[in-house]
Design an enzyme around this catalytic site. Sequence first.
Site, PDB file in Angstrom:
ATOM      1  N   HIS A 461       0.441   5.079  -2.971  1.00 11.81           N
ATOM      2  CA  HIS A 461       0.695   3.705  -3.408  1.00 11.81           C
ATOM      3  C   HIS A 461       0.599   2.752  -2.224  1.00 11.81           C
ATOM      4  O   HIS A 461       1.492   2.704  -1.384  1.00 11.81           O
ATOM      5  CB  HIS A 461       2.083   3.628  -4.076  1.00 11.81           C
ATOM      6  CG  HIS A 461       2.400   2.274  -4.628  1.00 11.81           C
ATOM      7  ND1 HIS A 461       3.653   1.719  -4.574  1.00 11.81           N
ATOM      8  CD2 HIS A 461       1.606   1.356  -5.233  1.00 11.81           C
ATOM      9  CE1 HIS A 461       3.620   0.520  -5.131  1.00 11.81           C
ATOM     10  NE2 HIS A 461       2.401   0.277  -5.536  1.00 11.81           N
ATOM     11  N   LEU A 472       2.818   2.764   3.237  1.00 12.48           N
ATOM     12  CA  LEU A 472       2.178   3.554   2.180  1.00 12.48           C
ATOM     13  C   LEU A 472       3.229   4.496   1.606  1.00 12.48           C
ATOM     14  O   LEU A 472       3.916   5.195   2.345  1.00 12.48           O
ATOM     15  CB  LEU A 472       1.015   4.367   2.759  1.00 12.48           C
ATOM     16  CG  LEU A 472       0.405   5.419   1.820  1.00 12.48           C
ATOM     17  CD1 LEU A 472      -0.321   4.761   0.647  1.00 12.48           C
ATOM     18  CD2 LEU A 472      -0.574   6.325   2.568  1.00 12.48           C
ATOM     19  N   GLU A 473       3.353   4.481   0.274  1.00 13.41           N
ATOM     20  CA  GLU A 473       4.221   5.465  -0.375  1.00 13.41           C
ATOM     21  C   GLU A 473       3.337   6.624  -0.836  1.00 13.41           C
ATOM     22  O   GLU A 473       2.352   6.400  -1.547  1.00 13.41           O
ATOM     23  CB  GLU A 473       4.922   4.849  -1.593  1.00 13.41           C
ATOM     24  CG  GLU A 473       5.967   3.817  -1.254  1.00 13.41           C
ATOM     25  CD  GLU A 473       6.650   3.243  -2.496  1.00 13.41           C
ATOM     26  OE1 GLU A 473       7.858   2.999  -2.443  1.00 13.41           O
ATOM     27  OE2 GLU A 473       5.978   3.029  -3.528  1.00 13.41           O
ATOM     28  N   VAL A 474       3.693   7.830  -0.448  1.00 14.47           N
ATOM     29  CA  VAL A 474       2.987   9.015  -0.927  1.00 14.47           C
ATOM     30  C   VAL A 474       3.892   9.692  -1.949  1.00 14.47           C
ATOM     31  O   VAL A 474       5.068   9.951  -1.671  1.00 14.47           O
ATOM     32  CB  VAL A 474       2.638   9.958   0.246  1.00 14.47           C
ATOM     33  CG1 VAL A 474       2.284  11.343  -0.261  1.00 14.47           C
ATOM     34  CG2 VAL A 474       1.466   9.385   1.039  1.00 14.47           C
TER      35      VAL A 474
END
Length: 720
Positions: A461, A472-474
């Site tokens: 994301h 950044l969201e993983v």
Amino acid sequence: MSTIAPSSTRTAPAVTWDVDDGIATVVLDLKSQPVNVISRAVKDEFLACFAALGDDARVRAVAFFSGKADNFIAGADIEEFVKLGSAAEAERLAADGQEMLEGVARFPKPIAVGIHGACLGGGFEFALACHYRVATDHPKTQIGLPEVQLGILPAAGGCQRLPRLVGARAGLDMILAGKTERAAKAFRLGMVDELVPPAILAEITLAAARRMAGGWRPRRKRPGGFVGFLLDGNPLGRRLVFRMARKQVLERTAGNYPAPPAALEAVAYGLRHGMAEGLRREAQLFGQLAVTDVSRKLVQIFFATNQLKKDPGVANAPPAVRVHRLGIIGSGFMGSGIAGTAVAQAEVDVRMKDADLGRVAQGTLAARAILDDRLKRRRITKYEYARLVALLSGSDTYAGFGRAELTIEAVFEDLAVKQEVLREVAQVLPQDGVFASNTSTIPITRIAEAAHDPERVIGMHFFSPVAKMPLLEVIPGARTSPQTISTAVAFGRRLGKTVIVVQDSPGFWVNRILAPYPNEVGHLLAEGASIEDIDSMAVRFGFPVGQVTLLDEVGLDVAVKVAGVMQEAYGDHIIPAPGSGLAALVKAGRLGRKSGRGFYIYKGGKKRGVDESVYGLLGVHPNGGPRPAEILQRLLLGMVNEAARALGEGVVRNPRDGDIGAIFGFGFPPFRGGPLRYADDLGAERVVADLERLAERHGVRFTPCEVLQEHARQGTKFYS
Ligand SMILES: NC(=O)c1ccc[n+]([C@@H]2O[C@H](COP(=O)([O-])OP(=O)(O)OC[C@H]3O[C@@H](n4cnc5c(N)ncnc54)[C@H](O)[C@@H]3O)[C@@H](O)[C@H]2O)c1
């Protein structure tokens, strides 16, 4: 080779040297560390080395280098800095450093320094004290004084020597913003004397040392030409420079960050009262800043981001697959942003796919705009630009995806469409190719249901604009494999992002903790608050923009969609304000900045002012509303409560990731450490009491979550 007896804590000496034909070649290499930093032990070795070189009659000049492959000196040892207990102790530390560098500056034998790799903070202050600076033109050579980013100032003479070398204007520009520059810019500014390819760094530096040994001295022209002379070369011009700098600092820091104004004072004082007095003032101000809460918080964030850089995102992670080719499906706003960033940052080959060639062409242009911007700002050369542009390609088929180790989809936010493209591309992807979705709201596990191989499906994301937003969201789905996680994390990091791994639950982390915002804004407006009141309180607290502006930036259509998902998932406490709210604005074509109108009006890309007709559309009237302090409290505690609840559910792995997510995801004020650190500072007991009071007046949306209540009962904190 000569060495100094190693200190008791280190096995190998850090400073070594050879003397050949009158020139001492000194090398700094902290064997036990990946980068060189200046600690007390290193200082002792420096002092002993220079004492020996001073006494050695063979030595007529010195050439200084780092022994690290890609690092000169990263700065002063921050571990040592955080142990400082008082302002007086910090002042002493600075004064010691100054004394050492004064010794270097006044060393009777000339010193040339060869710089390759990061030359930052104390490392650059050392270089400034030397008599000639040669730097490589390599992208890894970054030069600057980033101290204010840690809430302190350059205190080993940096506030004195840099403005004297490059002029007050350029010096202040670097110091007050904590900037680092690539070597080419540093050369243009006069921060280094020569710019050379890495292969001849040693040769050119040694030649400079030899020339100086023969009596030659560099003659430097004040950079900046006639304007530089007018502004830096006389007291009147300089006064103007300082007045402008003061104004800018005030605007930028809103009074929340004490370091830039203190650095300004150190520079101004030194230019007015001379070097010795300037150094004294610089050390004094450093002492005061070093023990501030702001500096402590900024240092904590520095450590947290550094830890995250080494964190593979999953326990016992198998090595990440190295991405050489990236596939992007959907070349719209986000897809093109990811493509351009991937080329610019990671230099990977990018293949885009969209429904038709027109959109692909548009996406390619948008991705290219990221490179255009870098070229314009001289971050890349024309040659690099041409090479990077050639890495971007696209079509309306999946041709070329067969070699993509990673594919990221950024198609419409619709489960069926996302599953469809997953099924399509799975037919051509390599056997171990990873498929990532950039969805903002759809569960990754649901998308992965369309895959034969859900182990290789994951969420990545990104935030908009992708090129600028640092987070950044993983998001691993229920069946995502550890290697898929480490591959996504490693690639995110290559894009220059700070990566947090979060649970596959509605809103993930950032949108989850932002979920109370749109509702609370609605409630506040309904109670008569004005848009300006809401935004100005947030900005005063330290947010880059207020909550209403944030909605405009995100896009009101996107916000409505996300709000719907959040309400469905957390309807017990995410409760919208009465009336049609944001949806009415979307229906009227007001989508925020992107459509030129939202809560505010935008013209030529600039925010103009509140669109007063919004009040009518929402059916509300600004009439004073709640007190400003209450506005801020409701917005903040709503978020803190949601963050605590989500942490309790395991949405993030720890408070560190949660706070970093809030700071890098939407600009929670860094000097307050993040929502969880902020709750710790207030104390859970007080947070719970305040929430209970708000719940009594405004309902269950403020009922303190169990995690906060538990901390309040036990007297514990998120950070132990
Ligand atoms: N806009 C944001 O701020 C933001 C932030 C984070 C995540 N996201 C997510 O990113 C995704 C894309 O959002 P966006 O704002 O870039 O949307 P967008 O409308 O700008 O782009 C979507 C693109 O996907 C293409 N597309 C649709 N179906 C396709 C298909 N079957 N095959 C190939 N291409 C197809 C469209 O033609 C369009 O170019 C969404 O899932 C969204 O939720 C958006």
